[in-house]
Design a protein around this motif. Sequence first.
Motif, PDB file in Angstrom:
ATOM      1  N   SER A 144       0.831  -1.210   0.000  1.00 11.59           N
ATOM      2  CA  SER A 144       0.000   0.000   0.000  1.00 11.59           C
ATOM      3  C   SER A 144       0.863   1.257   0.000  1.00 11.59           C
ATOM      4  CB  SER A 144      -0.930  -0.001   1.214  1.00 11.59           C
ATOM      5  OG  SER A 144      -1.872  -1.054   1.130  1.00 11.59           O
ATOM      6  N   ALA A 145       1.960   1.223   0.757  1.00 16.60           N
ATOM      7  CA  ALA A 145       2.869   2.373   0.800  1.00 16.60           C
ATOM      8  C   ALA A 145       3.527   2.592  -0.560  1.00 16.60           C
ATOM      9  CB  ALA A 145       3.928   2.157   1.878  1.00 16.60           C
ATOM     10  N   SER A 146       3.948   1.510  -1.204  1.00 14.85           N
ATOM     11  CA  SER A 146       4.583   1.639  -2.524  1.00 14.85           C
ATOM     12  C   SER A 146       3.584   2.174  -3.546  1.00 14.85           C
ATOM     13  CB  SER A 146       5.161   0.300  -2.984  1.00 14.85           C
ATOM     14  OG  SER A 146       4.142  -0.630  -3.297  1.00 14.85           O
ATOM     15  N   ARG A 147       2.336   1.762  -3.442  1.00 12.72           N
ATOM     16  CA  ARG A 147       1.317   2.271  -4.365  1.00 12.72           C
ATOM     17  C   ARG A 147       1.007   3.739  -4.106  1.00 12.72           C
ATOM     18  NH1 ARG A 147      -2.850  -2.948  -4.309  1.00 12.72           N
ATOM     19  NH2 ARG A 147      -1.499  -4.327  -5.542  1.00 12.72           N
ATOM     20  N   LEU A 148       1.081   4.145  -2.846  1.00 13.75           N
ATOM     21  CA  LEU A 148       0.891   5.558  -2.534  1.00 13.75           C
ATOM     22  C   LEU A 148       2.014   6.389  -3.152  1.00 13.75           C
ATOM     23  CD1 LEU A 148      -0.881   7.601  -1.037  1.00 13.75           C
ATOM     24  CD2 LEU A 148       0.542   7.240   0.993  1.00 13.75           C
ATOM     25  N   ASN A 149       3.243   5.867  -3.096  1.00  8.26           N
ATOM     26  CA  ASN A 149       4.364   6.551  -3.750  1.00  8.26           C
ATOM     27  C   ASN A 149       4.152   6.626  -5.265  1.00  8.26           C
ATOM     28  OD1 ASN A 149       5.727   7.035  -1.359  1.00  8.26           O
ATOM     29  ND2 ASN A 149       7.024   5.222  -1.515  1.00  8.26           N
ATOM     30  N   ALA A 197       0.730  10.536 -17.452  1.00  6.18           N
ATOM     31  CA  ALA A 197       0.651   9.244 -16.754  1.00  6.18           C
ATOM     32  C   ALA A 197      -0.735   8.617 -16.843  1.00  6.18           C
ATOM     33  CB  ALA A 197       1.045   9.407 -15.292  1.00  6.18           C
ATOM     34  N   TYR A 198      -0.735   7.282 -16.807  1.00  3.01           N
ATOM     35  CA  TYR A 198      -1.990   6.520 -16.771  1.00  3.01           C
ATOM     36  C   TYR A 198      -2.504   6.453 -15.340  1.00  3.01           C
ATOM     37  CZ  TYR A 198      -5.259   2.619 -17.238  1.00  3.01           C
ATOM     38  OH  TYR A 198      -6.371   1.827 -17.217  1.00  3.01           O
ATOM     39  N   LEU A 199      -3.776   6.675 -15.175  1.00  2.00           N
ATOM     40  CA  LEU A 199      -4.442   6.521 -13.877  1.00  2.00           C
ATOM     41  C   LEU A 199      -5.717   5.726 -14.085  1.00  2.00           C
ATOM     42  CD1 LEU A 199      -3.935  10.137 -12.470  1.00  2.00           C
ATOM     43  CD2 LEU A 199      -3.029   8.034 -11.464  1.00  2.00           C
ATOM     44  N   PRO A 200      -6.121   4.894 -13.096  1.00  2.00           N
ATOM     45  CA  PRO A 200      -5.515   4.684 -11.780  1.00  2.00           C
ATOM     46  C   PRO A 200      -4.269   3.801 -11.860  1.00  2.00           C
ATOM     47  CG  PRO A 200      -7.378   3.224 -12.048  1.00  2.00           C
ATOM     48  CD  PRO A 200      -7.349   4.105 -13.269  1.00  2.00           C
ATOM     49  N   ILE A 201      -3.591   3.658 -10.715  1.00  2.00           N
ATOM     50  CA  ILE A 201      -2.360   2.880 -10.646  1.00  2.00           C
ATOM     51  C   ILE A 201      -2.659   1.393 -10.891  1.00  2.00           C
ATOM     52  CG2 ILE A 201      -0.469   2.148  -9.136  1.00  2.00           C
ATOM     53  CD1 ILE A 201      -0.345   5.078 -10.015  1.00  2.00           C
ATOM     54  N   PRO A 202      -2.008   0.749 -11.852  1.00  2.00           N
ATOM     55  CA  PRO A 202      -2.194  -0.697 -12.068  1.00  2.00           C
ATOM     56  C   PRO A 202      -1.741  -1.501 -10.845  1.00  2.00           C
ATOM     57  CG  PRO A 202      -1.135   0.319 -13.966  1.00  2.00           C
ATOM     58  CD  PRO A 202      -1.109   1.337 -12.864  1.00  2.00           C
ATOM     59  N   THR A 203      -2.445  -2.583 -10.573  1.00  2.00           N
ATOM     60  CA  THR A 203      -2.128  -3.407  -9.407  1.00  2.00           C
ATOM     61  C   THR A 203      -1.780  -4.850  -9.773  1.00  2.00           C
ATOM     62  OG1 THR A 203      -4.470  -3.954  -9.050  1.00  2.00           O
ATOM     63  CG2 THR A 203      -3.602  -2.001  -7.924  1.00  2.00           C
ATOM     64  N   LEU A 207       2.259   6.952 -19.775  1.00  2.00           N
ATOM     65  CA  LEU A 207       3.295   6.512 -18.841  1.00  2.00           C
ATOM     66  C   LEU A 207       2.686   5.623 -17.762  1.00  2.00           C
ATOM     67  CD1 LEU A 207       6.143   6.653 -17.611  1.00  2.00           C
ATOM     68  CD2 LEU A 207       5.465   8.813 -16.528  1.00  2.00           C
ATOM     69  N   VAL A 208       3.209   4.414 -17.605  1.00  2.00           N
ATOM     70  CA  VAL A 208       2.689   3.455 -16.636  1.00  2.00           C
ATOM     71  C   VAL A 208       3.540   3.501 -15.369  1.00  2.00           C
ATOM     72  CG1 VAL A 208       2.188   1.025 -16.181  1.00  2.00           C
ATOM     73  CG2 VAL A 208       1.858   1.967 -18.486  1.00  2.00           C
ATOM     74  N   ILE A 209       2.883   3.690 -14.222  1.00  3.10           N
ATOM     75  CA  ILE A 209       3.568   3.770 -12.933  1.00  3.10           C
ATOM     76  C   ILE A 209       2.864   2.831 -11.959  1.00  3.10           C
ATOM     77  CG2 ILE A 209       4.349   5.298 -11.072  1.00  3.10           C
ATOM     78  CD1 ILE A 209       3.894   7.650 -13.046  1.00  3.10           C
ATOM     79  N   THR A 210       3.629   1.952 -11.312  1.00  4.28           N
ATOM     80  CA  THR A 210       3.040   1.004 -10.366  1.00  4.28           C
ATOM     81  C   THR A 210       3.864   0.954  -9.082  1.00  4.28           C
ATOM     82  OG1 THR A 210       4.307  -0.994 -10.912  1.00  4.28           O
ATOM     83  CG2 THR A 210       2.466  -0.435 -12.361  1.00  4.28           C
ATOM     84  N   GLY A 211       3.241   0.364  -8.069  1.00  5.52           N
ATOM     85  CA  GLY A 211       3.947  -0.001  -6.849  1.00  5.52           C
ATOM     86  C   GLY A 211       4.042  -1.516  -6.792  1.00  5.52           C
ATOM     87  N   GLY A 212       3.890  -2.082  -5.598  1.00  7.24           N
ATOM     88  CA  GLY A 212       3.951  -3.523  -5.439  1.00  7.24           C
ATOM     89  C   GLY A 212       2.697  -4.220  -5.924  1.00  7.24           C
ATOM     90  N   PHE A 213       2.802  -5.553  -6.051  1.00  4.08           N
ATOM     91  CA  PHE A 213       1.682  -6.358  -6.530  1.00  4.08           C
ATOM     92  C   PHE A 213       1.092  -7.254  -5.449  1.00  4.08           C
ATOM     93  CE2 PHE A 213       2.676  -6.459 -11.395  1.00  4.08           C
ATOM     94  CZ  PHE A 213       2.290  -5.135 -11.483  1.00  4.08           C
ATOM     95  N   GLN A 214       1.915  -8.120  -4.868  1.00  2.00           N
ATOM     96  CA  GLN A 214       1.368  -9.100  -3.938  1.00  2.00           C
ATOM     97  C   GLN A 214       2.391  -9.455  -2.864  1.00  2.00           C
ATOM     98  OE1 GLN A 214       0.598 -12.281  -6.790  1.00  2.00           O
ATOM     99  NE2 GLN A 214       2.354 -13.431  -6.035  1.00  2.00           N
ATOM    100  N   PRO A 215       1.912  -9.994  -1.719  1.00  2.00           N
ATOM    101  CA  PRO A 215       2.832 -10.361  -0.627  1.00  2.00           C
ATOM    102  C   PRO A 215       3.910 -11.329  -1.099  1.00  2.00           C
ATOM    103  CG  PRO A 215       0.565 -10.404   0.153  1.00  2.00           C
ATOM    104  CD  PRO A 215       0.497 -10.209  -1.345  1.00  2.00           C
TER     105      PRO A 215
END
Length: 225
Positions: free
Chosen positions: A71-76, A88-94, A108-116
């Motif tokens: 969640s923190a990485s996705r917030l970044n 940039a593309y929104l919303p953030i891909p998960t 522009l594609v920007i993501t954070g983490g995906f899964q545990p």
Amino acid sequence: MIRESFTLKLSGHLFDSEDLLPKYVDLIRELWKNGYRMAIVTGGGSLARRYIELGRKMNINESLLDMLGISASRLNAQLIAAALSDIAYLPIPTNLDEVFRAWSTSRLVITGGFQPGQSTATVALLISEFLGIKRLIDCANIDAVYTSDPRVDSNARKLDKVSISELMAMLRSRTVAGTYDLLDPWALSIAQRSGITIYVIGCGKLSSLRRLITEGTSDGTVITP
């Protein structure tokens, strides 16, 4: 000079710098408008570590702690995407399906983490593999890969170039600086099987990133498949 598409992995440590982060945003926009195409993956940084530490004190299990980090990485990622909302593309891909749909829009594609259980380095390599991207630039909290941790070993030697096989052997012997935050064996195995070259540079020097992309010269480490 890197003109083909590349993946840019931004260390979460970058988000601790109120001065440097806006400069990265400006450079990314400049590169994009000059025809460079990239996908960006952000780490969780100190925000993730703070929530994980708090969660651990409250006996939250490891999978849920990983979700806090994600969640923190996705917030970044959301922060960067909001600053670059004109491109940039929104919303953030998960996940990878959402990344593919986003990439297909030519934004522009920007993501954070995906899964545990996955580092954001692994996510960056999975995205590279999925999209057929053969170059990953890892803007890390260390300026290169060393034979041992230079913060505690004065004899640590910087590696200008190293193969994935050599690096994985070093990781198994626990002699390489950086752990989950840099490059883990799963991430390296993806790079190896798909022939992806990784460039490790320090996130503290914006000039290193600009020079690598526009001139093709690296003052960090090149990791070859």
